[in-house]
Design a protein around this motif. Structure first.
Motif, mmCIF file in Angstrom:
data_model
loop_
_atom_site.group_PDB
_atom_site.id
_atom_site.type_symbol
_atom_site.label_atom_id
_atom_site.label_comp_id
_atom_site.label_asym_id
_atom_site.label_seq_id
_atom_site.Cartn_x
_atom_site.Cartn_y
_atom_site.Cartn_z
ATOM 1 N N LEU A 22 0.221 -7.863 -1.335
ATOM 2 C CA LEU A 22 -0.001 -7.351 -2.688
ATOM 3 C C LEU A 22 -1.287 -6.536 -2.694
ATOM 4 O O LEU A 22 -2.299 -6.964 -2.140
ATOM 5 N N ARG A 23 -1.240 -5.371 -3.295
ATOM 6 C CA ARG A 23 -2.419 -4.560 -3.552
ATOM 7 C C ARG A 23 -2.251 -4.005 -4.954
ATOM 8 O O ARG A 23 -1.300 -3.271 -5.225
ATOM 9 N N PHE A 24 -3.142 -4.388 -5.857
ATOM 10 C CA PHE A 24 -2.932 -3.986 -7.244
ATOM 11 C C PHE A 24 -4.251 -3.873 -7.984
ATOM 12 O O PHE A 24 -5.294 -4.364 -7.533
ATOM 13 N N ILE A 118 -7.357 -5.635 -6.019
ATOM 14 C CA ILE A 118 -7.150 -7.007 -5.547
ATOM 15 C C ILE A 118 -6.069 -7.022 -4.474
ATOM 16 O O ILE A 118 -5.039 -6.361 -4.614
ATOM 17 N N TYR A 119 -6.306 -7.784 -3.419
ATOM 18 C CA TYR A 119 -5.339 -7.924 -2.330
ATOM 19 C C TYR A 119 -4.990 -9.392 -2.117
ATOM 20 O O TYR A 119 -5.867 -10.259 -2.156
ATOM 21 N N TYR A 120 -3.719 -9.649 -1.867
ATOM 22 C CA TYR A 120 -3.247 -10.921 -1.324
ATOM 23 C C TYR A 120 -2.377 -10.543 -0.127
ATOM 24 O O TYR A 120 -1.259 -10.056 -0.292
ATOM 25 N N THR A 121 -2.890 -10.742 1.078
ATOM 26 C CA THR A 121 -2.109 -10.409 2.261
ATOM 27 C C THR A 121 -1.828 -11.683 3.053
ATOM 28 O O THR A 121 -2.330 -12.754 2.733
ATOM 29 N N GLN A 236 -4.646 -14.223 2.260
ATOM 30 C CA GLN A 236 -5.948 -13.599 2.459
ATOM 31 C C GLN A 236 -6.272 -12.821 1.184
ATOM 32 O O GLN A 236 -5.649 -11.820 0.876
ATOM 33 N N LEU A 237 -7.227 -13.341 0.413
ATOM 34 C CA LEU A 237 -7.628 -12.715 -0.843
ATOM 35 C C LEU A 237 -8.810 -11.799 -0.602
ATOM 36 O O LEU A 237 -9.754 -12.159 0.118
#
Length: 348
Positions: A22-24, A118-121, A236-237
């Motif tokens: 996620l990248r937003f 914000i990233y959640y990978t 990974q935040l």
């Protein structure tokens, strides 16, 4: 070293659909001196914070944050989490201060009100390493970095970095461990990467960090195996905050000294105390669905699998302002610092 967005996207497209990232954007929900993680209950925390996410943000926050609030400034309308960092200020040679505004990333929709990326990978940008990624739980919170850490803290936390935006907002390297020494043409980016290994038991810890463990060598890179003490692999935040420092390019001190300072007041002219806070607030199992999917970036929007909203809807959302003080224009002191100086002279 972090790859550019175009390189990342191209590489991701060549990989089998076992990845999810996620990248937003999340717009500003409030800028005020509140910190429900480190200073719960204090209406007027030690320093000013730039906050994005759900509008339930308050001096004290408990329970399932995903069920609190009425709106969120994030692209994904199921994300009522809160994400915050210290605010950047420019210090004039006459001793006054002015807040540096943030701007949206050019890889995200235009017009976001002071956006943070914000990233959640998973394991890295390109693969989840065939591991199960467990989403954060209701009540979970953590911090990374500390306003009291020295340079050794940035050696330990290799995901805390700065990038001088020399070639527009898409500049992604080099990443350095302190403020740039010269003006940055397009602004300054701060990067906060959180650890991704959880002890599987505690939603928080006394120092807000010990329940997590970091195995990543740097930034968006593949992390090593989680240790037995922290065996659960979580997303990974990471946050990227772009500060519009160009306004001050012609005010740079003639002696070449760094003119920027974070709101916690590091008077040494360094940014070693950079830090960030996180409070989980996704509704239901929405984040877990995303981590179990194969979507990448904006392909996760529109119900595939996450619900999303327009920039106009994001920008309408605001949290209640509890700390009444002036934070704009030229200020004689950093917000909260005048009170701190006054209190330091009291006899108890």
């Amino acid at each position: 070293m972090m790859k550019g967005f175009s390189q990342v996207a191209a590489l991701a497209a060549l990989i089998a659909p076992s990845q999810a990232a996620l990248r937003f954007a999340c717009g500003t929900v409030t800028i005020q001196r509140l910190d429900p993680v480190v200073e719960p209950g204090n209406i007027g925390s030690a320093h000013l914070h730039q906050v994005v996410g759900g509008n339930a943000f308050n001096a004290s926050m408990n329970g399932d944050i995903g069920n609190q609030g009425t709106c969120t400034t994030c692209t994904f309308s199921e994300d009522f989490s809160n994400y915050w960092t210290a605010v950047l200020f420019f210090k004039h040679t006459n001793g006054s201060y002015k807040r540096v505004k943030i701007m949206e990333n050019d890889a995200l929709p235009a017009g976001v009100n002071g956006g943070m990326t914000i990233y959640y990978t998973q394991q890295d940008f390109n693969s989840n390493g065939k591991q199960k990624i467990t989403a954060f739980k209701p009540g979970f919170r953590m911090t990374v970095g500390s306003p009291t850490q020295g340079k050794d803290g940035l050696v330990k936390h290799k995901g805390l970095r700065f990038t001088c935006l020399t070639n527009g907002k898409s500049t992604r390297f080099p990443e350095v461990d302190d403020f740039p020494k010269t003006p940055c043409k397009s602004g300054l980016m701060t990067e906060h990467h959180f650890p991704a290994c959880w002890d599987g038991k505690n939603l928080d810890s006394p120092d807000h960090q010990s329940h997590m463990y970091d195995t990543q060598p740097t930034g968006f890179a593949a992390g090593g195996a989680c240790p037995s003490s922290h065996p659960v692999r979580m997303p990974q935040l990471a946050y990227e905050t772009l500060w519009d420092t160009a306004e001050f390019a012609n005010m740079w001190p003639k002696d070449g000294s760094n003119p920027f300072i974070f709101s916690y007041g590091d008077q040494e002219g360094h940014a070693y105390g950079t830090h960030a806070d996180y409070m989980f607030g996704w509704k239901g199992d929405s984040l877990q669905k995303a981590m179990d999917s194969s979507c990448m970036f904006n392909a996760c929007e529109g119900g595939k699998p996450l619900k999303s909203q327009s920039v106009a809807e994001m920008n309408k959302c605001q949290a209640k302002q509890l700390v009444k003080e002036n934070i704009d224009g030229w200020l004689p002191a950093l917000p909260g610092q005048q009170m701190a100086k006054r209190d330091s002279k009291r006899k108890y």
